[in-house]
Design a protein around this motif. Structure first.
Motif, PDB file in Angstrom:
ATOM      1  N   ALA A  27       0.826  -1.204   0.000  1.00  0.00           N
ATOM      2  CA  ALA A  27       0.000   0.000   0.000  1.00  0.00           C
ATOM      3  C   ALA A  27       0.864   1.259   0.000  1.00  0.00           C
ATOM      4  O   ALA A  27       0.539   2.254  -0.670  1.00  0.00           O
ATOM      5  N   LEU A  28       1.948   1.231   0.746  1.00  0.00           N
ATOM      6  CA  LEU A  28       2.861   2.374   0.765  1.00  0.00           C
ATOM      7  C   LEU A  28       3.501   2.584  -0.602  1.00  0.00           C
ATOM      8  O   LEU A  28       3.630   3.727  -1.078  1.00  0.00           O
ATOM      9  N   HIS A  29       3.887   1.495  -1.228  1.00  0.00           N
ATOM     10  CA  HIS A  29       4.509   1.584  -2.553  1.00  0.00           C
ATOM     11  C   HIS A  29       3.521   2.118  -3.581  1.00  0.00           C
ATOM     12  O   HIS A  29       3.884   2.956  -4.421  1.00  0.00           O
ATOM     13  N   GLU A  30       2.292   1.653  -3.517  1.00  0.00           N
ATOM     14  CA  GLU A  30       1.265   2.128  -4.454  1.00  0.00           C
ATOM     15  C   GLU A  30       1.053   3.627  -4.325  1.00  0.00           C
ATOM     16  O   GLU A  30       1.003   4.361  -5.325  1.00  0.00           O
ATOM     17  N   ALA A  31       0.927   4.108  -3.093  1.00  0.00           N
ATOM     18  CA  ALA A  31       0.698   5.531  -2.873  1.00  0.00           C
ATOM     19  C   ALA A  31       1.909   6.356  -3.307  1.00  0.00           C
ATOM     20  O   ALA A  31       1.767   7.418  -3.932  1.00  0.00           O
ATOM     21  N   ALA A  32       3.110   5.874  -2.994  1.00  0.00           N
ATOM     22  CA  ALA A  32       4.320   6.597  -3.367  1.00  0.00           C
ATOM     23  C   ALA A  32       4.454   6.707  -4.890  1.00  0.00           C
ATOM     24  O   ALA A  32       4.861   7.749  -5.409  1.00  0.00           O
ATOM     25  N   LYS A  33       4.117   5.654  -5.599  1.00  0.00           N
ATOM     26  CA  LYS A  33       4.179   5.692  -7.066  1.00  0.00           C
ATOM     27  C   LYS A  33       3.200   6.717  -7.626  1.00  0.00           C
ATOM     28  O   LYS A  33       3.536   7.482  -8.536  1.00  0.00           O
ATOM     29  N   LEU A  34       1.993   6.746  -7.085  1.00  0.00           N
ATOM     30  CA  LEU A  34       1.001   7.717  -7.545  1.00  0.00           C
ATOM     31  C   LEU A  34       1.498   9.140  -7.312  1.00  0.00           C
ATOM     32  O   LEU A  34       1.329  10.017  -8.171  1.00  0.00           O
ATOM     33  N   MET A  35       2.111   9.368  -6.156  1.00  0.00           N
ATOM     34  CA  MET A  35       2.635  10.702  -5.873  1.00  0.00           C
ATOM     35  C   MET A  35       3.779  11.057  -6.813  1.00  0.00           C
ATOM     36  O   MET A  35       3.844  12.174  -7.339  1.00  0.00           O
ATOM     37  N   SER A  36       4.683  10.114  -7.044  1.00  0.00           N
ATOM     38  CA  SER A  36       5.804  10.367  -7.938  1.00  0.00           C
ATOM     39  C   SER A  36       5.322  10.677  -9.359  1.00  0.00           C
ATOM     40  O   SER A  36       5.823  11.602 -10.007  1.00  0.00           O
ATOM     41  N   ASP A  37       4.346   9.912  -9.828  1.00  0.00           N
ATOM     42  CA  ASP A  37       3.787  10.152 -11.165  1.00  0.00           C
ATOM     43  C   ASP A  37       3.154  11.538 -11.252  1.00  0.00           C
ATOM     44  O   ASP A  37       3.302  12.241 -12.263  1.00  0.00           O
ATOM     45  N   ALA A  38       2.451  11.934 -10.192  1.00  0.00           N
ATOM     46  CA  ALA A  38       1.782  13.232 -10.190  1.00  0.00           C
ATOM     47  C   ALA A  38       2.797  14.371 -10.192  1.00  0.00           C
ATOM     48  O   ALA A  38       2.612  15.386 -10.883  1.00  0.00           O
ATOM     49  N   VAL A  39       3.873  14.219  -9.444  1.00  0.00           N
ATOM     50  CA  VAL A  39       4.924  15.235  -9.417  1.00  0.00           C
ATOM     51  C   VAL A  39       5.570  15.370 -10.788  1.00  0.00           C
ATOM     52  O   VAL A  39       5.767  16.484 -11.294  1.00  0.00           O
ATOM     53  N   ARG A  40       5.894  14.252 -11.405  1.00  0.00           N
ATOM     54  CA  ARG A  40       6.566  14.280 -12.707  1.00  0.00           C
ATOM     55  C   ARG A  40       5.715  14.955 -13.777  1.00  0.00           C
ATOM     56  O   ARG A  40       6.242  15.624 -14.683  1.00  0.00           O
ATOM     57  N   ALA A  41       4.410  14.830 -13.671  1.00  0.00           N
ATOM     58  CA  ALA A  41       3.511  15.395 -14.680  1.00  0.00           C
ATOM     59  C   ALA A  41       3.488  16.922 -14.666  1.00  0.00           C
ATOM     60  O   ALA A  41       3.044  17.546 -15.631  1.00  0.00           O
ATOM     61  N   VAL A  42       3.975  17.555 -13.613  1.00  0.00           N
ATOM     62  CA  VAL A  42       3.912  19.016 -13.504  1.00  0.00           C
ATOM     63  C   VAL A  42       5.039  19.676 -14.288  1.00  0.00           C
ATOM     64  O   VAL A  42       4.800  20.451 -15.208  1.00  0.00           O
ATOM     65  N   HIS A  43       6.277  19.397 -13.929  1.00  0.00           N
ATOM     66  CA  HIS A  43       7.428  20.028 -14.586  1.00  0.00           C
ATOM     67  C   HIS A  43       8.461  19.009 -15.053  1.00  0.00           C
ATOM     68  O   HIS A  43       9.586  19.386 -15.388  1.00  0.00           O
ATOM     69  N   GLY A  44       8.091  17.743 -15.052  1.00  0.00           N
ATOM     70  CA  GLY A  44       8.991  16.713 -15.546  1.00  0.00           C
ATOM     71  C   GLY A  44      10.047  16.261 -14.563  1.00  0.00           C
ATOM     72  O   GLY A  44      10.945  15.484 -14.924  1.00  0.00           O
ATOM     73  N   LYS A  45       9.970  16.693 -13.306  1.00  0.00           N
ATOM     74  CA  LYS A  45      10.956  16.307 -12.314  1.00  0.00           C
ATOM     75  C   LYS A  45      10.710  14.875 -11.843  1.00  0.00           C
ATOM     76  O   LYS A  45       9.585  14.493 -11.546  1.00  0.00           O
ATOM     77  N   GLU A  46      11.779  14.115 -11.764  1.00  0.00           N
ATOM     78  CA  GLU A  46      11.688  12.717 -11.352  1.00  0.00           C
ATOM     79  C   GLU A  46      11.920  12.609  -9.852  1.00  0.00           C
ATOM     80  O   GLU A  46      12.947  13.044  -9.340  1.00  0.00           O
ATOM     81  N   TYR A  47      10.951  12.038  -9.160  1.00  0.00           N
ATOM     82  CA  TYR A  47      11.088  11.755  -7.733  1.00  0.00           C
ATOM     83  C   TYR A  47      11.200  10.243  -7.561  1.00  0.00           C
ATOM     84  O   TYR A  47      10.244   9.508  -7.810  1.00  0.00           O
ATOM     85  N   VAL A  48      12.374   9.794  -7.149  1.00  0.00           N
ATOM     86  CA  VAL A  48      12.569   8.373  -6.881  1.00  0.00           C
ATOM     87  C   VAL A  48      11.769   8.012  -5.632  1.00  0.00           C
ATOM     88  O   VAL A  48      11.689   8.799  -4.688  1.00  0.00           O
ATOM     89  N   TYR A  49      11.165   6.832  -5.621  1.00  0.00           N
ATOM     90  CA  TYR A  49      10.351   6.450  -4.472  1.00  0.00           C
ATOM     91  C   TYR A  49      10.687   5.027  -4.052  1.00  0.00           C
ATOM     92  O   TYR A  49      11.136   4.205  -4.855  1.00  0.00           O
ATOM     93  N   GLY A  50      10.479   4.751  -2.772  1.00  0.00           N
ATOM     94  CA  GLY A  50      10.744   3.416  -2.274  1.00  0.00           C
ATOM     95  C   GLY A  50      10.967   3.406  -0.777  1.00  0.00           C
ATOM     96  O   GLY A  50      10.862   4.440  -0.102  1.00  0.00           O
ATOM     97  N   ARG A  51      11.287   2.226  -0.256  1.00  0.00           N
ATOM     98  CA  ARG A  51      11.590   2.078   1.153  1.00  0.00           C
ATOM     99  C   ARG A  51      12.829   2.902   1.482  1.00  0.00           C
ATOM    100  O   ARG A  51      13.848   2.839   0.796  1.00  0.00           O
ATOM    101  N   GLY A  52      12.748   3.679   2.564  1.00  0.00           N
ATOM    102  CA  GLY A  52      13.790   4.650   2.846  1.00  0.00           C
ATOM    103  C   GLY A  52      15.170   4.064   3.025  1.00  0.00           C
ATOM    104  O   GLY A  52      16.170   4.630   2.559  1.00  0.00           O
TER     105      GLY A  52
END
Length: 434
Positions: A341-366
């Motif tokens: 569930a954490l991974h799913e939410a983090a991916k959605l957030m990363s995708d949403a961030v990238r869609a704004v200005h193209g910035k890549e946010y790596v996501y995963g277990r800290g």
């Protein structure tokens, strides 16, 4: 070289580094530079780690894998020897991102002062407040007062405690009058006080949620809790003394070195090494006891006052790495029961961030995405406060400016963060059972 070995080394780096980032107060960074290298092999990576330990480098972007850049601040007295050491391991093609850190600090301070002076000549409201510059603690307090005055039907300001030096810590809450249960999301900022972009982005995001019709549904869908400025003492120090101060300002066992790393002071997996340090002069000093810091203790008490699992999501805002991290952070290869569930939410957030200005946010277990760090906010909110969707946001950038992110990036960064939080809100709402 396996991931486990690399992360152990990275943790050793984080223990060793930090002279300029919290060990001792620095009055001027004249002649300090920020260098960027890209190790091309695991052997070079290992040798760079060793150099970092020996030279006590302040990494602004940690070396993680071969082919990925690492950036670090270099003192004037280190340049010649460090140049030789990098040449010896085949990293002679390093780049100087910042040639004079103090010059960047001075330019930012002057620009901020000029813009703030001009904007104060007119009556300020939540809408007209200047979100394109950084603001000192007094003006962030002023902004919070404006919010509760203008939006008193939904907004409330609570003093949740005081800092070590006696400054108030405030939480802003936003609730609609309704008998219907709604999700509750908590966001904090500035536990590491040199990370100015965290507070700047949070107040911009809140402004958009309050004034922009595009985001008004966010206030309708969720009850929000914000602590926009946690480490106020340290933040004041970054405005009047050491711009790159990181820790709190509490006194401890060392007369020479003050402060504790608030993000190593939570009462969850406290003092685990690697990941924190027992040295009061370290930038990741975990403090004498869990929650020894007033800032951490008061925030923890406030969160727990609502009861276990009261909040549906908690975001702790940091910079600068462009990452979204979730539990567990304290130790590698420890997986939470909510990992999917954490991974799913983090991916959605990363995708949403990238869609704004193209910035890549790596996501995963800290622990594996960045490095092991014990007694962090995110592990505590997950493990102790029982908040499943617990995440650390590492905002811009990836080391070029690091903690000196130019003011012109505040609003673009805030726009990205806002879309990421909106994606989290949608995920929480979709899975909310009441």
């Amino acid at each position: 070289m396996n991931g486990s070995w690399i992360n152990v080394l990275l943790s050793c780096i984080s223990i060793a580094v930090g002279i300029a980032s919290g060990m001792r107060r620095v009055d001027s960074y004249a002649g300090y530079q920020v260098w960027r290298v890209v190790p091309s092999s695991n052997d070079q990576l290992k040798k760079l780690v060793n150099i970092g330990q020996e030279a006590e480098l302040d990494f602004w972007r940690q070396p993680s894998t071969a082919g990925s850049p690492a950036t670090f601040m270099v003192r004037p007295d280190q340049r010649s020897l460090l140049d030789t050491k990098l040449n010896d391991i085949g990293l002679e093609d390093y780049k100087i991102d910042l040639s004079d850190v103090q010059a960047v600090i001075a330019d930012q301070m002057e620009a901020n002062a000029n813009v703030r002076k001009a904007s104060r000549s007119a009556q300020r409201t939540v809408s007209t407040f200047d979100y394109s510059v950084y603001h000192p603690p007094s003006e962030v307090y002023e902004w919070m007062n404006m919010v509760v005055q203008e939006y008193n039907e939904t907004a409330t300001k609570h003093q949740i405690g005081v800092t070590y030096e006696g400054r108030p810590i405030y939480a802003l809450t936003f609730k609609r009058a309704s008998t219907q249960a709604r999700p509750k999301i908590f966001i904090d900022a500035l536990i590491h006080c040199r990370e100015w972009i965290t507070t700047a982005s949070v107040i911009f995001m809140l402004k958009e949620m309050l004034t922009n019709p595009k985001y008004s549904h966010m206030m309708e869908d969720v009850d929000w809790y914000f602590v926009p400025m946690l480490n106020v003492d340290g933040y004041q120090e970054t405005w009047t003394g050491d711009r790159l101060w990181r820790k709190t300002r509490s006194t401890g066992p060392s007369a020479e070195c003050v402060g504790t790393d608030g993000n190593r002071n939570w009462d969850a997996f406290w003092s685990i090494v690697p990941g924190s340090s027992s040295d009061p002069c370290s930038s990741i000093y975990h403090g004498p006891t869990p929650a020894s810091e007033s800032e951490v203790r008061n925030l923890a008490n406030y969160v727990l006052s609502f009861g276990d699992g009261y909040f549906d999501a908690y975001i702790s805002t940091h910079s600068a790495a462009q990452m979204i991290l979730y539990p567990y952070i304290y130790k590698e290869n420890v997986t939470s029961k909510d990992d999917q569930a954490l991974h799913e939410a983090a991916k959605l957030m990363s995708d949403a961030v990238r869609a704004v200005h193209g910035k890549e946010y790596v996501y995963g277990r800290g622990s594996t995405t960045i490095y092991p760090a014990s007694a962090t906010t995110t592990d505590w909110t997950y493990e102790v406060a029982k908040i499943v969707q617990s995440h650390t946001y590492e905002l811009r950038d990836t080391g070029e400016y690091g903690h000196l992110l130019p003011p012109e990036q505040i609003i673009p960064n805030g726009e990205e963060y806002l879309e990421g939080i909106r994606a989290l809100k949608d995920y929480v709402l979709q899975n909310f059972s009441g």
